[in-house]
Write a protein that holds these residues in place. Sequence first.
Motif, PDB file in Angstrom:
ATOM      1  N   ARG A 136       0.838  -1.196   0.000  1.00  0.00           N
ATOM      2  CA  ARG A 136       0.000   0.000   0.000  1.00  0.00           C
ATOM      3  C   ARG A 136       0.879   1.254   0.000  1.00  0.00           C
ATOM      4  NH1 ARG A 136      -2.260   0.449   4.842  1.00  0.00           N
ATOM      5  NH2 ARG A 136      -1.038  -1.214   5.825  1.00  0.00           N
ATOM      6  N   GLY A 137       0.216   2.398  -0.004  1.00  0.00           N
ATOM      7  CA  GLY A 137       0.952   3.639   0.166  1.00  0.00           C
ATOM      8  C   GLY A 137       1.616   4.194  -1.068  1.00  0.00           C
ATOM      9  N   VAL A 138       1.250   3.702  -2.253  1.00  0.00           N
ATOM     10  CA  VAL A 138       1.748   4.252  -3.517  1.00  0.00           C
ATOM     11  C   VAL A 138       0.555   4.461  -4.435  1.00  0.00           C
ATOM     12  CG1 VAL A 138       3.205   3.876  -5.543  1.00  0.00           C
ATOM     13  CG2 VAL A 138       3.991   3.132  -3.297  1.00  0.00           C
ATOM     14  N   SER A 139       0.431   5.660  -4.998  1.00  0.00           N
ATOM     15  CA  SER A 139      -0.692   5.959  -5.889  1.00  0.00           C
ATOM     16  C   SER A 139      -0.205   6.822  -7.039  1.00  0.00           C
ATOM     17  CB  SER A 139      -1.805   6.682  -5.125  1.00  0.00           C
ATOM     18  OG  SER A 139      -2.892   7.002  -5.979  1.00  0.00           O
ATOM     19  N   ALA A 181      -2.205   5.248   6.964  1.00  0.00           N
ATOM     20  CA  ALA A 181      -2.587   3.921   6.493  1.00  0.00           C
ATOM     21  C   ALA A 181      -2.612   3.807   4.976  1.00  0.00           C
ATOM     22  CB  ALA A 181      -3.967   3.546   7.049  1.00  0.00           C
ATOM     23  N   GLY A 182      -2.935   4.891   4.279  1.00  0.00           N
ATOM     24  CA  GLY A 182      -3.020   4.799   2.830  1.00  0.00           C
ATOM     25  C   GLY A 182      -3.176   6.157   2.191  1.00  0.00           C
ATOM     26  N   VAL A 183      -2.980   6.193   0.866  1.00  0.00           N
ATOM     27  CA  VAL A 183      -3.079   7.435   0.104  1.00  0.00           C
ATOM     28  C   VAL A 183      -3.647   7.089  -1.268  1.00  0.00           C
ATOM     29  CG1 VAL A 183      -0.724   7.266  -0.776  1.00  0.00           C
ATOM     30  CG2 VAL A 183      -1.833   9.490  -0.652  1.00  0.00           C
ATOM     31  N   GLU A 184      -4.449   7.999  -1.839  1.00  0.00           N
ATOM     32  CA  GLU A 184      -5.062   7.744  -3.134  1.00  0.00           C
ATOM     33  C   GLU A 184      -5.348   9.064  -3.840  1.00  0.00           C
ATOM     34  OE1 GLU A 184      -6.136   5.084  -6.034  1.00  0.00           O
ATOM     35  OE2 GLU A 184      -5.608   4.474  -3.988  1.00  0.00           O
ATOM     36  N   TRP A 185      -4.902   9.163  -5.113  1.00  0.00           N
ATOM     37  CA  TRP A 185      -5.238  10.320  -5.937  1.00  0.00           C
ATOM     38  C   TRP A 185      -6.719  10.282  -6.308  1.00  0.00           C
ATOM     39  CZ3 TRP A 185      -2.271  14.470  -7.406  1.00  0.00           C
ATOM     40  CH2 TRP A 185      -0.890  14.374  -7.238  1.00  0.00           C
ATOM     41  N   SER A 186      -7.331  11.445  -6.443  1.00  0.00           N
ATOM     42  CA  SER A 186      -8.695  11.519  -6.949  1.00  0.00           C
ATOM     43  C   SER A 186      -8.690  11.208  -8.444  1.00  0.00           C
ATOM     44  CB  SER A 186      -9.284  12.911  -6.707  1.00  0.00           C
ATOM     45  OG  SER A 186      -8.547  13.898  -7.421  1.00  0.00           O
ATOM     46  N   ILE A 192      -5.532  14.642  -3.196  1.00  0.00           N
ATOM     47  CA  ILE A 192      -5.001  13.398  -2.645  1.00  0.00           C
ATOM     48  C   ILE A 192      -5.696  13.148  -1.316  1.00  0.00           C
ATOM     49  CG2 ILE A 192      -2.930  12.176  -1.874  1.00  0.00           C
ATOM     50  CD1 ILE A 192      -1.274  14.183  -3.495  1.00  0.00           C
ATOM     51  N   VAL A 193      -6.253  11.956  -1.151  1.00  0.00           N
ATOM     52  CA  VAL A 193      -6.853  11.600   0.125  1.00  0.00           C
ATOM     53  C   VAL A 193      -5.878  10.713   0.899  1.00  0.00           C
ATOM     54  CG1 VAL A 193      -8.057   9.599  -0.859  1.00  0.00           C
ATOM     55  CG2 VAL A 193      -8.855  10.585   1.285  1.00  0.00           C
ATOM     56  N   ALA A 194      -5.733  10.995   2.177  1.00  0.00           N
ATOM     57  CA  ALA A 194      -4.905  10.187   3.076  1.00  0.00           C
ATOM     58  C   ALA A 194      -5.727   9.881   4.314  1.00  0.00           C
ATOM     59  CB  ALA A 194      -3.623  10.934   3.454  1.00  0.00           C
ATOM     60  N   ILE A 205      -7.770  15.547   3.158  1.00  0.00           N
ATOM     61  CA  ILE A 205      -7.736  15.851   1.734  1.00  0.00           C
ATOM     62  C   ILE A 205      -6.655  16.892   1.493  1.00  0.00           C
ATOM     63  CG2 ILE A 205      -9.073  16.540  -0.285  1.00  0.00           C
ATOM     64  CD1 ILE A 205     -10.192  14.076   1.053  1.00  0.00           C
ATOM     65  N   TYR A 206      -5.691  16.580   0.620  1.00  0.00           N
ATOM     66  CA  TYR A 206      -4.590  17.489   0.313  1.00  0.00           C
ATOM     67  C   TYR A 206      -4.606  17.867  -1.164  1.00  0.00           C
ATOM     68  CZ  TYR A 206      -2.405  16.535   4.842  1.00  0.00           C
ATOM     69  OH  TYR A 206      -2.143  16.444   6.187  1.00  0.00           O
ATOM     70  N   SER A 207      -4.147  19.074  -1.437  1.00  0.00           N
ATOM     71  CA  SER A 207      -3.886  19.476  -2.809  1.00  0.00           C
ATOM     72  C   SER A 207      -2.506  18.961  -3.200  1.00  0.00           C
ATOM     73  CB  SER A 207      -3.947  21.004  -2.940  1.00  0.00           C
ATOM     74  OG  SER A 207      -2.905  21.595  -2.177  1.00  0.00           O
TER      75      SER A 207
END
Length: 470
Positions: A136-139, A181-186, A192-194, A205-207
């Motif tokens: 996990r942890g790569v998007s 725990a995890g990260v995902e691009w919209s 980016i949600v973490a 939610i990050y820019s």
Amino acid sequence: MEFTEAYKQTGPCCFSPDARFLAVACDYRLVVRDVVTLKVVQLFSCVDKINFLEWAPDSEYILCGLYKRPMVQAWSLSQPDWTCKIDEGSAGIAYARWSPDSRHILTTSEFQLRLTVWSLVNTACVHVQWPKHAARGVSFTKDGKFAAICTRRDCKDCINLLSCHSWEIMGVFAVDTLDLAGVEWSPDDSAIVAWDSLLEYKVLIYSPDGRCLFKYSAYESGLGVKTVGWSPCGQFLAVGSYDQSVRILNHLTWKTFAEFTHAASIRSPYNAAVFKEVDDPFQLDMSELCLSEGLSRNMRDNGTENGSEGGSRVKYAVMDVPITVPAQKPASDKPNPKQGIGMLSWSSDSHYFFTRNDNMPTVLWIWDICRLELAAVLVQKDPIRAAAWDPTCPRLVLCTESPHLYMWTPSGACCVNIPLPDFRIVDLKWNSAGSCLLLKDRDSFCCAAIVSALPEEEPDEQTDETSEDE
């Protein structure tokens, strides 16, 4: 539905992104088959048993993870003589994945010491120190230009942004989490949600430039986030929690506009159709047939021994509300309790999403995001092992390690009996075109195709009829 015969497999199986080929692991051999005919197109021999398979996005290369070695091998479909081996030595390899350009392989070492980017073009490599997770942890962004990688150093969580062209670090920013725990691009690559570990409910939610756009916490003093999923349209973010609820955030204000609970008792005002799997014994009237005494005795003996397997058929019965669905009480003295939303996935049109509450393992909930209501409930006899949406339309299939395949559309639900002896479905996958469905048993697999047209959805009401296919 039409089914192929069963073929041997001993590990992972996956369709190519272009939906033309199927890669199958058989011990140390990699077998590539044509999806239409299932004829062997290529056969490759690895140096050890294959634990992991992944196609490159361009469907040209195949990555094989041999984690017992530990080693990674890659093969070319169009150039069978070409080969690639990656060995991290004493650091080991815990996980491997393709980059979006299909010309780089990312490996994570044991104990998350480093993440390495290996080039298939010029044999160069780039290291990223202290990745947070292995698998996990790569998007990656949808356009394949940037990668977000979770790292942790000096007891602080960070997100590293890398260019997928030069693999240079474009930026690093800290994340306000205790244990990321995890990260995902919209889907539109704008955010980016973490999310934090299960010990604290926190969604951030990050820019892309590292600004925190929104912090969300539904409650305190309880186990937090379990699953997170973007809708394909990018307008909705679903957050499944250990409190057995799903909350939906919108992409404009990042506020919660819907909350869906999974109560054991389903009652009004729910208008959802509740489909329950029930036995439908196959009965053949032989009262008017005249059989010899030996043949009749043989049929009786075989029917007694094999009646439960060969004559077992199931169907869906539509139940009236109120109804109580089966639920289990999780063990309080064990870690990672089987409770909360452990399975969540959106349909390709972002109209529906399904959930499975882990302390109700035999129940699948299907929600209508347009009407903000429960669309259907599927109550199975056995725990649900896997479920997947058709990538081309709102058709859902699921399996329960039984010799039956279950299907739902907005028009109804049906049970399909697999015409293969001793075949129990433990996993299933669609190809990207939605034309073929892979069904896996413990040591074999088959493919299925839906030949009938998808029934059109009723605009105002949902039919209560059930059907059964051979």
